[in-house]
Motif scaffolding. Structure first.
Motif, short mmCIF file in Angstrom:
data_model
loop_
_atom_site.label_atom_id
_atom_site.label_comp_id
_atom_site.label_asym_id
_atom_site.label_seq_id
_atom_site.Cartn_x
_atom_site.Cartn_y
_atom_site.Cartn_z
N GLN A 109 0.83 -1.20 0.00
CA GLN A 109 0.00 0.00 0.00
C GLN A 109 0.87 1.25 0.00
O GLN A 109 0.59 2.22 -0.72
CB GLN A 109 -0.91 0.00 1.23
N VAL A 112 2.47 1.67 -3.49
CA VAL A 112 1.48 2.09 -4.48
C VAL A 112 1.09 3.55 -4.28
O VAL A 112 0.96 4.31 -5.24
CB VAL A 112 0.22 1.19 -4.42
N HIS A 116 1.62 6.55 -6.86
CA HIS A 116 0.35 7.00 -7.43
C HIS A 116 0.48 8.19 -8.39
O HIS A 116 -0.22 8.21 -9.41
CB HIS A 116 -0.64 7.34 -6.32
N PHE A 273 -7.23 2.06 -10.06
CA PHE A 273 -6.30 2.56 -9.05
C PHE A 273 -6.87 3.78 -8.33
O PHE A 273 -6.42 4.11 -7.23
CB PHE A 273 -4.96 2.91 -9.68
N ASN A 277 -6.27 0.18 -4.30
CA ASN A 277 -4.92 -0.26 -4.62
C ASN A 277 -4.71 -1.74 -4.32
O ASN A 277 -3.62 -2.28 -4.54
CB ASN A 277 -3.89 0.55 -3.81
#
Length: 381
Positions: A109, A112, A116, A273, A277
């Motif tokens: 997490q 990601v 992002h 997305f 995620n």
């Protein structure tokens, strides 16, 4: 007809939602449902295009598209592709990305979230190009005429959509990317990352579009050649093997459909997305959606109702445009996933309602005058 066509989709939906509950409770179930609805709404135009081509294929190649094609669409684009995106953006191997997704979700997490801005820039540009190329095309049937007519005139300018996309990317990198959102609520300067990722998204769109155009041209050439051979055979009193005709033409159709389907898959995968995620949630939601798109394609072919709700394609593309903007905004700001998911649903529902009103107006006009001009019937908006 409905149960026969959508039976597998219903079964996959039930299994997918049950798996979501076992995986992460009711929150996961809600996100999976939203992702599935988003995938269906964004891919409706894909189903329409697929149906228009699929109806030309014989039963064997239709079955190939709906079996092998499903494997490519669900497991290839909806499962493997998100992992590849994370692996590239986070600069790690695919195996490591998968391992983190399942065994270290907190670390996954974090990676990601930090990646992002690049994902949002890449996806935002890809989605924006889909929307711009649609909105700048002059179409006989217009939904929001007050907006689409002037934009269609502007669309006569060569490469206008590319220029606008690059301007949007430049502005986004100079404003939103300066304080890009990162894990833990902190912000960082990601101007160069956003620029590079956005250009990559634009290039990807142009390459995929070029490949789709290539296969489409090959398909048209093949159909024209076979038509000429049929006419020649008819003049000479000879018969042409239906298997050879169907085989060659259908093979090019299949290749074209797979490239086209992959290009449409980008918007759902990348847009996911903005909602979640979690790789498992994404795979479940997008997989369910992909099954419905396939079933919808078959339904449209068998029912022959491609033109019944003419504004749905418009609504899907407006949803794509809205999602592109949302993705770019999320470079700096966080937007609730529910809001993001519902935007597409609202636009699709609005376009469906407009289509129903149009159909009623057409029926009334036909009853009064006999033959109304379908392109001039108002959508009511």
């Amino acid at each position: 007809m409905v149960l026969k066509t959508f039976g597998w989709s219903f079964a996959i939906t039930v299994l997918g939602l049950i798996a979501a509950v076992f995986y992460d409770g009711w929150t996961a179930l809600g996100l999976v449902a939203i992702l599935a609805i988003m995938e269906i709404s964004l891919s409706f135009d894909n189903a329409v295009v697929n149906a228009g081509i699929l109806k030309k294929m014989n039963a064997f190649w239709q079955k190939i598209f709906l079996t092998v094609g499903v494997l490519i669409a669900v497991f290839g684009m909806r499962l493997v592709f998100p992992v590849v995106i994370v692996a590239i953006s986070a600069k790690m191997g695919p195996v490591e990305a998968v391992d983190l997704a399942f065994n270290q979700p907190d670390r996954y997490q974090q990676l990601v979230t930090d990646a992002h801005p690049s994902i949002a820039a890449f996806g935002g540009m890809f989605l924006l190009m889909i929307f711009l190329d649609f909105i700048f095309e002059d179409r006989d049937i217009k939904w929001l005429g007050w907006l689409e007519r002037p934009l269609a005139k502007l669309g006569k300018v060569d490469m206008l959509s590319v220029c606008i996309a690059l301007v949007v990317l430049l502005v986004s990198s100079m404003t939103l990317a300066v304080h890009a959102h990162q894990h833990g609520g902190v912000h960082a300067d990601k101007q160069s990352t956003v620029l590079i990722s956005g250009v990559a998204g634009l290039i990807t769109y142009l390459v995929v579009g070029g490949l789709s155009g290539f296969f489409e041209n090959r398909l048209e050439e093949e159909e024209e050649r076979e038509h000429e051979e049929e006419e020649k055979a008819a003049r000479e009193g000879k018969s042409k093997s239906a298997v050879v005709l169907a085989g060659k033409a259908a093979f090019f159709m299949f290749l074209y459909l797979e490239v086209l389907d992959a290009s449409f898959s980008f918007d759902g995968v990348i847009g996911a997305f903005a909602i979640s995620n979690d790789i498992v949630v994404m795979a479940l939601g997008l997989g369910i959606g992909a099954m419905y798109v396939r079933s919808l394609t078959v339904y449209l072919v068998r029912q022959g109702t491609l033109d019944d709700y003419v504004y749905l394609e418009h609504g899907a593309h407006y949803a794509i445009g809205a999602l592109a903007v949302i993705l770019l905004v999320t470079i700096q700001y966080q937007i609730n996933e529910i809001i993001t998911g519902l935007v597409g649903v609202v636009l699709i529902a609005w376009s469906f309602w407009s289509s129903v009103r149009r159909n009623k107006a057409l029926a009334a006009a036909e009853g009064n005058s006999g033959s109304p001009d379908k392109s001039e019937v108002s959508s009511g908006v």
